[in-house]
Design an enzyme around this catalytic site. Structure first.
Site, PDB file in Angstrom:
ATOM      1  N   PRO A  11      -4.131  20.034  47.004  1.00 22.21           N
ATOM      2  CA  PRO A  11      -3.313  20.467  45.874  1.00 22.21           C
ATOM      3  C   PRO A  11      -4.064  20.582  44.546  1.00 22.21           C
ATOM      4  O   PRO A  11      -4.875  19.707  44.211  1.00 22.21           O
ATOM      5  CB  PRO A  11      -2.246  19.373  45.769  1.00 22.21           C
ATOM      6  CG  PRO A  11      -2.162  18.797  47.133  1.00 22.21           C
ATOM      7  CD  PRO A  11      -3.521  18.935  47.749  1.00 22.21           C
ATOM      8  N   ASN A  12      -3.735  21.647  43.850  1.00 19.97           N
ATOM      9  CA  ASN A  12      -4.196  21.927  42.473  1.00 19.97           C
ATOM     10  C   ASN A  12      -5.631  22.436  42.389  1.00 19.97           C
ATOM     11  O   ASN A  12      -6.078  22.848  41.320  1.00 19.97           O
ATOM     12  CB  ASN A  12      -4.013  20.696  41.552  1.00 19.97           C
ATOM     13  CG  ASN A  12      -2.562  20.263  41.478  1.00 19.97           C
ATOM     14  OD1 ASN A  12      -1.709  21.060  41.085  1.00 19.97           O
ATOM     15  ND2 ASN A  12      -2.267  19.057  41.894  1.00 19.97           N
ATOM     16  N   ARG A  19      -8.471  23.934  35.238  1.00 19.94           N
ATOM     17  CA  ARG A  19      -7.682  22.707  35.192  1.00 19.94           C
ATOM     18  C   ARG A  19      -8.576  21.557  34.707  1.00 19.94           C
ATOM     19  O   ARG A  19      -9.607  21.282  35.319  1.00 19.94           O
ATOM     20  CB  ARG A  19      -7.209  22.427  36.611  1.00 19.94           C
ATOM     21  CG  ARG A  19      -6.767  21.031  36.879  1.00 19.94           C
ATOM     22  CD  ARG A  19      -6.897  20.744  38.370  1.00 19.94           C
ATOM     23  NE  ARG A  19      -6.272  19.489  38.684  1.00 19.94           N
ATOM     24  CZ  ARG A  19      -6.590  18.759  39.743  1.00 19.94           C
ATOM     25  NH1 ARG A  19      -7.500  19.164  40.602  1.00 19.94           N
ATOM     26  NH2 ARG A  19      -5.992  17.622  39.956  1.00 19.94           N
ATOM     27  N   TYR A  24     -13.166  18.310  35.888  1.00 19.54           N
ATOM     28  CA  TYR A  24     -13.502  19.032  37.129  1.00 19.54           C
ATOM     29  C   TYR A  24     -14.497  20.179  36.913  1.00 19.54           C
ATOM     30  O   TYR A  24     -14.908  20.811  37.892  1.00 19.54           O
ATOM     31  CB  TYR A  24     -12.212  19.564  37.769  1.00 19.54           C
ATOM     32  CG  TYR A  24     -11.256  18.458  38.162  1.00 19.54           C
ATOM     33  CD1 TYR A  24     -11.537  17.625  39.233  1.00 19.54           C
ATOM     34  CD2 TYR A  24     -10.082  18.232  37.438  1.00 19.54           C
ATOM     35  CE1 TYR A  24     -10.670  16.587  39.582  1.00 19.54           C
ATOM     36  CE2 TYR A  24      -9.205  17.208  37.781  1.00 19.54           C
ATOM     37  CZ  TYR A  24      -9.509  16.387  38.850  1.00 19.54           C
ATOM     38  OH  TYR A  24      -8.666  15.363  39.195  1.00 19.54           O
ATOM     39  N   ASN A  75     -11.920  18.220  50.556  1.00 20.84           N
ATOM     40  CA  ASN A  75     -11.496  17.592  49.312  1.00 20.84           C
ATOM     41  C   ASN A  75      -9.970  17.574  49.355  1.00 20.84           C
ATOM     42  O   ASN A  75      -9.331  18.568  49.048  1.00 20.84           O
ATOM     43  CB  ASN A  75     -11.983  18.361  48.081  1.00 20.84           C
ATOM     44  CG  ASN A  75     -11.586  17.639  46.802  1.00 20.84           C
ATOM     45  OD1 ASN A  75     -10.758  16.724  46.831  1.00 20.84           O
ATOM     46  ND2 ASN A  75     -12.164  18.047  45.678  1.00 20.84           N
ATOM     47  N   ALA A  78      -5.185  15.131  45.599  1.00 18.20           N
ATOM     48  CA  ALA A  78      -4.239  14.009  45.488  1.00 18.20           C
ATOM     49  C   ALA A  78      -3.834  13.451  46.852  1.00 18.20           C
ATOM     50  O   ALA A  78      -3.479  12.266  46.964  1.00 18.20           O
ATOM     51  CB  ALA A  78      -3.005  14.455  44.711  1.00 18.20           C
ATOM     52  N   ASP A  88      -4.333  11.076  59.965  1.00 18.57           N
ATOM     53  CA  ASP A  88      -4.040  11.157  61.400  1.00 18.57           C
ATOM     54  C   ASP A  88      -4.562  12.467  61.991  1.00 18.57           C
ATOM     55  O   ASP A  88      -5.095  12.488  63.104  1.00 18.57           O
ATOM     56  CB  ASP A  88      -2.531  11.042  61.659  1.00 18.57           C
ATOM     57  CG  ASP A  88      -2.016   9.612  61.519  1.00 18.57           C
ATOM     58  OD1 ASP A  88      -2.834   8.685  61.386  1.00 18.57           O
ATOM     59  OD2 ASP A  88      -0.783   9.435  61.542  1.00 18.57           O
ATOM     60  N   GLU A  99     -16.014  13.870  53.216  1.00 17.13           N
ATOM     61  CA  GLU A  99     -14.992  13.857  52.160  1.00 17.13           C
ATOM     62  C   GLU A  99     -15.688  14.100  50.819  1.00 17.13           C
ATOM     63  O   GLU A  99     -16.710  13.468  50.529  1.00 17.13           O
ATOM     64  CB  GLU A  99     -14.328  12.473  52.186  1.00 17.13           C
ATOM     65  CG  GLU A  99     -13.300  12.210  51.124  1.00 17.13           C
ATOM     66  CD  GLU A  99     -12.740  10.771  51.246  1.00 17.13           C
ATOM     67  OE1 GLU A  99     -13.038  10.055  52.251  1.00 17.13           O
ATOM     68  OE2 GLU A  99     -12.030  10.358  50.316  1.00 17.13           O
ATOM     69  N   HIS A 101     -15.141  14.475  46.568  1.00 14.01           N
ATOM     70  CA  HIS A 101     -14.367  14.417  45.323  1.00 14.01           C
ATOM     71  C   HIS A 101     -15.273  14.902  44.213  1.00 14.01           C
ATOM     72  O   HIS A 101     -16.407  14.419  44.084  1.00 14.01           O
ATOM     73  CB  HIS A 101     -13.897  12.991  45.017  1.00 14.01           C
ATOM     74  CG  HIS A 101     -13.106  12.417  46.141  1.00 14.01           C
ATOM     75  ND1 HIS A 101     -11.851  12.865  46.445  1.00 14.01           N
ATOM     76  CD2 HIS A 101     -13.434  11.503  47.080  1.00 14.01           C
ATOM     77  CE1 HIS A 101     -11.428  12.229  47.518  1.00 14.01           C
ATOM     78  NE2 HIS A 101     -12.375  11.400  47.932  1.00 14.01           N
ATOM     79  N   ILE A 102     -14.768  15.838  43.442  1.00  8.81           N
ATOM     80  CA  ILE A 102     -15.571  16.409  42.352  1.00  8.81           C
ATOM     81  C   ILE A 102     -15.840  15.321  41.303  1.00  8.81           C
ATOM     82  O   ILE A 102     -16.960  15.163  40.817  1.00  8.81           O
ATOM     83  CB  ILE A 102     -14.822  17.601  41.739  1.00  8.81           C
ATOM     84  CG1 ILE A 102     -14.671  18.708  42.795  1.00  8.81           C
ATOM     85  CG2 ILE A 102     -15.527  18.110  40.484  1.00  8.81           C
ATOM     86  CD1 ILE A 102     -13.639  19.761  42.451  1.00  8.81           C
ATOM     87  N   SER A 103     -14.799  14.583  40.960  1.00  9.58           N
ATOM     88  CA  SER A 103     -14.930  13.545  39.935  1.00  9.58           C
ATOM     89  C   SER A 103     -15.334  12.212  40.583  1.00  9.58           C
ATOM     90  O   SER A 103     -15.224  12.043  41.805  1.00  9.58           O
ATOM     91  CB  SER A 103     -13.599  13.382  39.189  1.00  9.58           C
ATOM     92  OG  SER A 103     -12.583  12.933  40.078  1.00  9.58           O
ATOM     93  N   ARG A 108     -12.053   6.205  37.544  1.00 13.35           N
ATOM     94  CA  ARG A 108     -10.787   6.699  37.011  1.00 13.35           C
ATOM     95  C   ARG A 108      -9.650   5.691  37.295  1.00 13.35           C
ATOM     96  O   ARG A 108      -9.906   4.533  37.555  1.00 13.35           O
ATOM     97  CB  ARG A 108     -10.518   8.090  37.601  1.00 13.35           C
ATOM     98  CG  ARG A 108     -11.629   9.086  37.220  1.00 13.35           C
ATOM     99  CD  ARG A 108     -11.361  10.469  37.764  1.00 13.35           C
ATOM    100  NE  ARG A 108     -10.156  11.043  37.173  1.00 13.35           N
ATOM    101  CZ  ARG A 108      -9.547  12.147  37.660  1.00 13.35           C
ATOM    102  NH1 ARG A 108     -10.033  12.757  38.728  1.00 13.35           N
ATOM    103  NH2 ARG A 108      -8.476  12.624  37.067  1.00 13.35           N
TER     104      ARG A 108
HETATM  105  C1  DHK Z   1      -9.183  15.930  42.860  1.00 12.91           C
HETATM  106  C2  DHK Z   1      -7.879  15.675  42.566  1.00 12.91           C
HETATM  107  O1  DHK Z   1      -7.006  16.678  42.437  1.00 12.91           O
HETATM  108  C3  DHK Z   1      -7.397  14.305  42.336  1.00 12.91           C
HETATM  109  O2  DHK Z   1      -6.058  14.132  42.735  1.00 12.91           O
HETATM  110  C4  DHK Z   1      -8.276  13.272  42.992  1.00 12.91           C
HETATM  111  C5  DHK Z   1     -10.147  14.863  43.187  1.00 12.91           C
HETATM  112  C6  DHK Z   1      -9.744  13.504  42.661  1.00 12.91           C
HETATM  113  C7  DHK Z   1     -11.579  15.271  42.830  1.00 12.91           C
HETATM  114  O3  DHK Z   1     -12.260  14.571  42.095  1.00 12.91           O
HETATM  115  O4  DHK Z   1     -12.025  16.311  43.336  1.00 12.91           O
HETATM  116  O5  DHK Z   1      -7.887  11.982  42.555  1.00 12.91           O
END
Ligand code: DHK
Length: 145
Positions: A11-12, A19, A24, A75, A78, A88, A99, A101-103, A108
């Site tokens: 998502p997002n 964003r 990010y 990635n 959320a 699962d 896995e 995560h950009i951040s 955080r």
């Molecule tokens: C991206 C998101 O949208 C957050 O919900 C995660 C992750 C972190 C990222 O760092 O790519 O907590």
């Protein structure tokens, strides 16, 4: 047949580049797709980058990966912190899972510190910005080489 890597995004992340760029960055998911495809071309891997805001769609794509992918880079955004369903689904996949995560999620909010997906992931990248996807692709090539 050229091995396929699925690069799944939750998502997002369709808004990547627009964003919260202070968190990010300004590069888009299209930039990520191009960078991963370039590494894939060097390493003899095909790439397919997908994004959805829907948990069930991510689960369905993981099921598809069982048939068509040698590895998954994910990635979950959320869904990392909420989704037993994604965990699962990943547990039904036999190849390597990385896995991303950009951040740097551990710097955080506390709710971002726990990852369901990490119970399955063979490697975890956090805080490398979108370069984390490139590093994950290189590691995937190493694992499958
Ligand atoms: C991206 C998101 O949208 C957050 O919900 C995660 C992750 C972190 C990222 O760092 O790519 O907590």
């Amino acid at each position: 047949m050229t091995p396929m890597i699925h690069i799944l995004n939750g998502p997002n992340l369709n808004l990547l580049g627009r964003r919260q760029p202070e968190i990010y960055g300004r590069e888009t998911l299209d930039d990520v797709a191009a960078a991963c495809a370039a590494i894939g071309a060097e390493a003899g891997l095909e790439t397919r980058l997908l994004q959805s805001n829907w948990e069930g769609q991510i689960v369905d794509w993981i099921h598809e990966a069982r048939e068509s992918a040698a590895g998954i880079i994910i990635n979950p955004a959320a869904l990392t912190h909420t989704s037993v369903a994604v965990l699962d689904a990943l547990n039904t996949f036999e190849g390597p899972v990385i896995e991303v995560h950009i951040s740097q999620v551990h710097k955080r909010e506390a709710f971002r510190h726990h990852s369901y997906v990490s119970h399955r992931a063979d490697a975890v990248m956090a805080g490398f910005g979108v370069h984390g996807y490139v590093l994950a692709m290189r590691h995937m090539a190493h694992l499958l080489g």
